[in-house]
Design a protein around this motif. Structure first.
Motif: not given
Length: 286
Positions: A148-149, A152, A155, A157, A160-161
């Motif tokens: 997920l990191s 993100l 992108r 982000s 969020l990361t």
């Protein structure tokens, strides 16, 4: 009228041995006080059997055969091959587990909870299966949050990361806490009681005197039998107790033998420990 045929010669070892091991003995006459006097006609021979006699007293004049049973080493001896079949190799299910040597001294974690007059018998951490859930959570969190990191970060982000990374650190901190709690969790056996000590910040000590234990059992699931761990259940005269069920203890059969021997054969434990101490001193002296 012809004579009856003579009995055939024994053609086997059993027949020859039976013929060899028979010897004539005689019956003593009733009412005669010959005793062990060799001069008496009704005395007893050197083997303790009645001497020969005869007459009209209802006893036969001819000797009576006595059969002696003799141990036959050739037929009754158990060969080494047969004994090998009775022996179970170490590690097989039929092998008998021996009680492992006792530890000499308690760890510093445990020593503070023992009083001077009781004798330390051992301490055990819970089986590593106790850490299955924290380890699985840590592994899954590493893969999921790592993916997920990275997703993100591609992108742009950043917030969020950062949140995903902080969440991963929080989960790994929880895993480390569980591992530390497992390390400080000990089951302790002495000659007077059983104890469980656990907790890192808030310490918990539960104990039960061995004299109060009225029933004890351990349970093993199929996984427990495969990985050698089990759950111990202690009963104490139907009363509520602080120490009743202890889960995920390693080597349950070994531990069961330790506790039962301490409850019912404390002298045997002391004798074994004394013998081991003497052997250790002799080895040091050598």
């Amino acid at each position: 009228m012809g004579y009856p045929p003579e009995p055939p010669e024994p053609d086997d070892d059993e027949g020859r041995r039976r013929e060899r091991d028979t010897e004539p003995i005689a019956r003593d006459r009733p009412g005669q006080g010959g005793g062990d006097d060799p001069s008496s006609p009704y005395g007893r021979d050197s083997g303790g059997y009645p001497a020969a006699g005869g007459g009209g007293d209802g006893y036969p004049d001819e000797p009576v055969e006595r059969t002696t049973w003799v141990y036959d080493q050739e037929t009754d001896f158990i060969s080494e091959e047969e004994l090998a079949g009775l022996r179970a190799e170490a590690g097989t299910p039929l092998a008998t587990r021996r009680v492992l040597p006792l530890e000499d001294e308690p760890s510093t974690l445990v020593a503070r909870y023992l009083f001077p007059t009781e004798r330390y018998r051992g301490e055990w951490k819970r089986h590593w299966i106790h850490l299955t859930t924290p380890i699985l959570v840590g592994v899954i969190a590493t893969f999921v949050l790592g993916y997920l990191s990275g997703f993100l970060a591609g992108r742009d982000s950043g917030a969020l990361t950062t949140a995903a990374v902080l969440l991963w650190f929080g989960i790994m901190g929880w895993v480390a806490w569980k591992i530390a709690d497992w390390w400080y969790d000990r089951f302790i056996l002495t000659n007077k009681r059983v104890m469980v000590v656990n907790g890192i910040i808030t310490r918990k000590v539960a104990m039960m005197p061995l004299t109060r234990v009225t029933d004890m059992k351990y349970e093993q699931s199929p996984t427990g039998r495969a990985l050698n761990y089990g759950t111990f259940v202690l009963e104490s005269a139907g009363q509520e107790q602080a120490l009743r069920e202890i889960k995920n203890l390693p080597n349950p059969n070994e531990l069961y033998l330790r506790v039962v021997e301490e409850m019912y054969e404390p002298q045997a434990v002391e004798a074994r420990l004394g013998k081991e101490a003497d052997e250790a001193k002799s080895d040091d002296g050598a």
